[in-house]
Scaffold this active site. Structure first.
Site, PDB file in Angstrom:
ATOM      1  N   GLU A 147      -6.722   4.696   7.854  1.00 24.37           N
ATOM      2  CA  GLU A 147      -6.622   6.556   7.403  1.00 24.37           C
ATOM      3  C   GLU A 147      -7.818   7.159   6.959  1.00 24.37           C
ATOM      4  O   GLU A 147      -8.083   8.169   7.002  1.00 24.37           O
ATOM      5  CB  GLU A 147      -5.066   6.490   6.657  1.00 24.37           C
ATOM      6  N   GLY A 150       2.798   2.168  10.927  1.00 23.02           N
ATOM      7  CA  GLY A 150       3.856   3.182  10.765  1.00 23.02           C
ATOM      8  C   GLY A 150       4.609   3.685  11.928  1.00 23.02           C
ATOM      9  O   GLY A 150       5.501   4.423  12.162  1.00 23.02           O
ATOM     10  N   HIS A 153      -9.522   1.561   4.915  1.00 23.80           N
ATOM     11  CA  HIS A 153      -8.280   1.725   5.692  1.00 23.80           C
ATOM     12  C   HIS A 153      -8.382   2.660   6.470  1.00 23.80           C
ATOM     13  O   HIS A 153      -9.173   3.567   6.549  1.00 23.80           O
ATOM     14  CB  HIS A 153      -7.046   2.248   4.457  1.00 23.80           C
ATOM     15  N   GLY A 199       5.099   1.361   4.623  1.00 23.35           N
ATOM     16  CA  GLY A 199       6.439   1.561   4.413  1.00 23.35           C
ATOM     17  C   GLY A 199       7.475   0.704   3.565  1.00 23.35           C
ATOM     18  O   GLY A 199       8.302   1.022   2.744  1.00 23.35           O
ATOM     19  N   SER A 246       3.630  -2.249  10.204  1.00 24.66           N
ATOM     20  CA  SER A 246       4.952  -2.372  10.463  1.00 24.66           C
ATOM     21  C   SER A 246       5.547  -3.885   9.927  1.00 24.66           C
ATOM     22  O   SER A 246       6.497  -4.366  10.851  1.00 24.66           O
ATOM     23  CB  SER A 246       5.262  -2.228  11.962  1.00 24.66           C
ATOM     24  N   GLU A 293      -5.469  -4.734  10.592  1.00 26.49           N
ATOM     25  CA  GLU A 293      -4.404  -3.771  10.746  1.00 26.49           C
ATOM     26  C   GLU A 293      -4.605  -3.120  12.017  1.00 26.49           C
ATOM     27  O   GLU A 293      -5.439  -2.044  12.236  1.00 26.49           O
ATOM     28  CB  GLU A 293      -4.287  -2.833   9.873  1.00 26.49           C
ATOM     29  N   ASN A 315       0.953  -1.080   0.129  1.00 30.07           N
ATOM     30  CA  ASN A 315       0.073  -0.004   0.006  1.00 30.07           C
ATOM     31  C   ASN A 315       0.868   1.161  -0.157  1.00 30.07           C
ATOM     32  O   ASN A 315       1.416   1.710   1.136  1.00 30.07           O
ATOM     33  CB  ASN A 315      -0.728   0.049   1.098  1.00 30.07           C
ATOM     34  N   TRP A 316       1.011   1.660  -1.024  1.00 26.34           N
ATOM     35  CA  TRP A 316       2.049   2.862  -1.242  1.00 26.34           C
ATOM     36  C   TRP A 316       1.467   4.063  -0.817  1.00 26.34           C
ATOM     37  O   TRP A 316       2.283   5.042  -0.466  1.00 26.34           O
ATOM     38  CB  TRP A 316       2.202   3.299  -2.599  1.00 26.34           C
ATOM     39  N   LYS A 317      -0.018   4.141  -0.138  1.00 23.86           N
ATOM     40  CA  LYS A 317      -0.254   5.555   0.433  1.00 23.86           C
ATOM     41  C   LYS A 317       0.050   6.653  -0.572  1.00 23.86           C
ATOM     42  O   LYS A 317      -0.139   6.633  -1.945  1.00 23.86           O
ATOM     43  CB  LYS A 317       0.114   5.566   1.758  1.00 23.86           C
TER      44      LYS A 317
HETATM   45  O1  LIG Z   1      -1.139   0.856   6.851  1.00 22.37           O
HETATM   46  C1  LIG Z   1      -0.613  -0.110   6.652  1.00 22.37           C
HETATM   47  C2  LIG Z   1      -0.860  -0.841   5.056  1.00 22.37           C
HETATM   48  O2  LIG Z   1      -1.842  -0.400   4.814  1.00 22.37           O
HETATM   49  C3  LIG Z   1       0.605  -0.303   7.314  1.00 22.37           C
HETATM   50  O3  LIG Z   1       1.674   0.572   7.205  1.00 22.37           O
HETATM   51  P1  LIG Z   1       3.165   0.308   7.729  1.00 22.37           P
HETATM   52  O4  LIG Z   1       3.494  -0.885   6.946  1.00 22.37           O
HETATM   53  O5  LIG Z   1       4.139   1.495   7.098  1.00 22.37           O
HETATM   54  O6  LIG Z   1       3.056   0.189   9.218  1.00 22.37           O
END
Ligand SMILES: O=C(CO)COP(=O)(O)O
Length: 250
Positions: free
Chosen positions: A96, A172, A94, A234, A212, A166, A9-11
């Site tokens: 976020e 993150g 998600h 990440g 993570s 998640e 997931n590149w966000k």
């Molecule tokens: O939100 C995430 C994947 O959708 C997880 O992010 P990280 O791997 O950066 O913790």
């Protein structure tokens, strides 16, 4: 048997040129027998990535979809548009999006239905906040979110859903859930799905862990019997790291 699925997931990272350079680096290497590889990228990069992914086993996904097909929804992208591009997956709900864009369980469910309407596979995210974990509400929160997301889906559709557990406090932060903890919650989510449908349907659903995940811990998660993959932020952004994640899922 459930096929392991590693999804990046590149966000909100990468321009078109960065995305195509990344793809050229991982092509062939992030393609491993017995593992499904998905890259969920920003909308602007999707046409170039879908083109680059032709003839490879890497699937391209979006990170959001609107629940309507079209209309006066300034700034939104629909399932019709994603399908037209050749996108195969879409992340829905998600944390976020739930936190910053006010996505409710009801909206998540509408988006899941929109995904199926247009032949997109939803990767549905569920997970608890830190204060919910501390109040021992992890399972009740995941149950409510899972039941809402699956509402109105047939058993055949449900079996196709990918769920990503998640825990929000692990995203993150470098603070990952232990593999045993993640397995416990994910087994519980599978039981919730069995309660909605039946054991066979629940056993077909792939459930990822996210939060993570790194090349050095991915195989520990994937070694758990109910964990079928990872949704990675990440560590999915650098080619070498992404390749190592896919390798680690073998
Ligand atoms: O939100 C995430 C994947 O959708 C997880 O992010 P990280 O791997 O950066 O913790």
């Amino acid at each position: 048997m459930r096929k392991p699925i590693i999804a990046g997931n590149w966000k909100m990272f990468k321009t078109v040129s960065e995305a195509t350079a990344f793809f050229a680096d991982v092509k062939g290497k992030a393609e491993v027998d017995g593992v499904e590889t998905v890259i969920c990228a920003p909308f602007t990069t999707l046409p170039a990535l879908v083109e680059a992914a032709k003839g490879t086993s890497i699937a391209i996904g979006a990170q959001n979809v609107h629940f309507e097909d079209n209309g006066a929804f300034t700034g939104e992208i629909s399932g019709v548009m994603l399908k037209d591009l050749g996108v195969q997956y879409v992340i829905i709900g998600h944390s976020e999006r739930r936190a910053y864009f006010a996505e409710s369980d009801e909206i998540v469910n509408k988006k899941v239905h929109a995904a199926f309407k247009h032949g997109l596979t939803p990767i549905v995210c569920v997970g608890e906040k830190l204060e919910e974990r501390e109040a021992e509400q992890t399972k009740s929160v995941c149950k409510v979110q899972t039941e809402a997301a699956f509402q109105g889906l047939s058993a055949a559709q449900a079996a196709e859903v990918v769920v990503a557990y998640e825990p929000i406090w692990a995203i993150g932060t470098g603070k990952s859930s232990t593999s045993a903890d993640a397995e416990d919650v994910i087994a519980f989510i599978r039981d919730v799905i069995a309660g909605l449908y039946d054991a066979a349907t629940a056993n077909a659903v792939r459930i990822q862990y996210g939060g993570s995940v790194k090349p050095n811990n991915v195989s520990e998660y994937l070694g758990q019997s109910n964990i079928d993959g990872a949704l990675v932020g990440g560590a999915s952004l650098e080619p070498a790291s992404f390749i190592a994640l896919v390798e680690g899922a073998k």
